[in-house]
Scaffold this motif. Structure first.
Motif, mmCIF file in Angstrom:
data_model
loop_
_atom_site.group_PDB
_atom_site.id
_atom_site.type_symbol
_atom_site.label_atom_id
_atom_site.label_comp_id
_atom_site.label_asym_id
_atom_site.label_seq_id
_atom_site.Cartn_x
_atom_site.Cartn_y
_atom_site.Cartn_z
ATOM 1 N N UNK A 49 -11.603 13.689 6.490
ATOM 2 C CA UNK A 49 -11.814 14.088 5.094
ATOM 3 C C UNK A 49 -10.928 13.302 4.132
ATOM 4 N N UNK A 50 -9.654 13.159 4.488
ATOM 5 C CA UNK A 50 -8.745 12.423 3.608
ATOM 6 C C UNK A 50 -9.070 10.931 3.585
ATOM 7 N N UNK A 51 -9.534 10.391 4.707
ATOM 8 C CA UNK A 51 -9.892 8.973 4.737
ATOM 9 C C UNK A 51 -11.098 8.696 3.839
ATOM 10 N N UNK A 52 -12.070 9.606 3.818
ATOM 11 C CA UNK A 52 -13.208 9.458 2.913
ATOM 12 C C UNK A 52 -12.746 9.448 1.460
ATOM 13 N N UNK A 56 -12.746 6.242 -1.400
ATOM 14 C CA UNK A 56 -13.261 6.279 -2.768
ATOM 15 C C UNK A 56 -12.254 5.719 -3.767
ATOM 16 N N UNK A 57 -10.993 5.691 -3.370
ATOM 17 C CA UNK A 57 -9.934 5.160 -4.242
ATOM 18 C C UNK A 57 -9.580 3.718 -3.893
ATOM 19 N N UNK A 58 -10.375 3.102 -3.024
ATOM 20 C CA UNK A 58 -10.161 1.690 -2.724
ATOM 21 C C UNK A 58 -9.186 1.405 -1.605
ATOM 22 N N UNK A 59 -8.850 2.397 -0.786
ATOM 23 C CA UNK A 59 -7.923 2.232 0.343
ATOM 24 C C UNK A 59 -6.567 1.655 -0.085
ATOM 25 N N UNK A 60 -6.083 2.107 -1.229
ATOM 26 C CA UNK A 60 -4.748 1.684 -1.672
ATOM 27 C C UNK A 60 -3.690 2.403 -0.833
ATOM 28 N N UNK A 61 -2.597 1.691 -0.513
ATOM 29 C CA UNK A 61 -1.499 2.338 0.200
ATOM 30 C C UNK A 61 -0.181 1.833 -0.362
ATOM 31 N N UNK A 62 0.514 0.965 0.358
ATOM 32 C CA UNK A 62 1.765 0.397 -0.131
ATOM 33 C C UNK A 62 1.480 -0.856 -0.958
#
Length: 300
Positions: A49-52, A56-62
């Motif tokens: 669920x969180x990965x989906x 949607x937010x573009x897989x932004x992380x660090x």
């Protein structure tokens, strides 16, 4: 002490209610699932669920490719290890000891934050407030707090639960010290790593999960969606933005909501010391966070 806006107080109040209600849902789900498969289901579903949402937010992380070692440590010791330790330990201890051990997270975080987080130093007022809150939880749980379950494995069960609380406390400090990151991406990756670790363990130890009724599937889905996915996102935000010590206040609320939900839905008796316990818990929170509360209401 950092200024703590009202939205973070709302977040920890929400987390207290959600995690306190989780005991009720777990009680229902554990009738058809083993503890390890229940934990696996929660983590795997929450990670999907969180990965989906993260996608949607573009897989932004660090901003930079850093901190993966610490990220893996937090993922394993904030979900996989404590979920297993709690599930295993609760087979041999009383519910009172389980509740008080969760509240002890706040007291464990206090000295850790003092030594490892420059902006969360310990002082006499904060210590006094946390101790008052802890005493309130002890009153809430009543005479079962340190009562013996009579199990031959009780000592190891208690160590198991205290080990889980230590995991949560240490991970709060490590998570706070990590570099800037997107909170949704960080929450998703933590659960994804947890799922990669716990799924093969569950398969090796217990084999394929049993067929479970539709009602239990609904309960598991709720556990994965709200107490795991949504609550993990809130937890990461509060720790990263308001601090580990502030986040630890949620652990005083969990036993309260657990008792209240048990009484309202399962018809369990409310302890006579409920009001005194609530007064002590709220007083402890008010004393330990007096500065933040004063600044928040002075702006109102």
């Amino acid at each position: 002490m950092p200024d703590i806006p009202a939205k973070y107080w709302i977040m920890i109040a929400t987390l207290g209610f959600v995690w306190g209600s989780t005991f009720l849902l777990t009680e229902l789900a554990i009738e058809d699932l083993t503890p390890i498969w229940l934990a696996t289901s929660r983590i795997c579903l929450g990670s999907v669920l969180l990965t989906l949402f993260w996608g949607l937010r573009g897989f932004k992380l660090f901003p930079e490719d850093t901190a993966w070692g610490r990220l893996t440590f937090v993922a394993i010791f904030s979900s996989v290890v404590p979920f297993f330790l709690i599930g295993w330990g609760q087979q041999y201890v009383t519910s009172g000891f389980a509740g008080i051990s969760m509240a002890a997270i706040a007291l464990m975080i206090l000295p850790l934050a003092h030594f490892f987080l420059p902006d969360e130093k310990m002082n006499l007022r904060k210590v006094f407030g946390f101790v008052v809150g802890f005493i309130g939880v002890a009153f809430l749980m009543g005479g079962d707090v340190l009562a013996s379950s009579g199990s031959e494995m009780e000592t190891w069960g208690r160590f198991s639960l205290l080990g889980a609380t230590a995991c949560y406390a240490v991970c709060s400090i490590v998570l706070r010290k990590m570099p800037a990151a997107d909170p949704v991406g960080l929450s998703a990756v933590l659960l994804l790593i947890g799922a990669v670790v716990i799924l093969p363990i569950a398969l090796i130890v217990e084999g394929l999960p049993p067929a479970i009724p539709q009602d239990t599937l609904v309960v598991v889905a709720v556990l994965g969606l709200i107490p795991t996915a949504a609550a993990n996102l809130l937890r990461v935000r509060v720790i990263r933005e308001a601090g580990s010590t502030f986040m630890s206040l949620v652990n005083y609320q969990v036993p309260v909501w657990s008792v209240v939900m048990g009484a309202l839905i399962l018809g369990e008796p409310l302890p006579a010391t409920m009001l005194l316990a609530l007064l002590l818990i709220l007083s402890g929170v008010a004393v330990s966070q007096y500065g933040a509360l004063k600044r928040m209401f002075s702006r109102s």
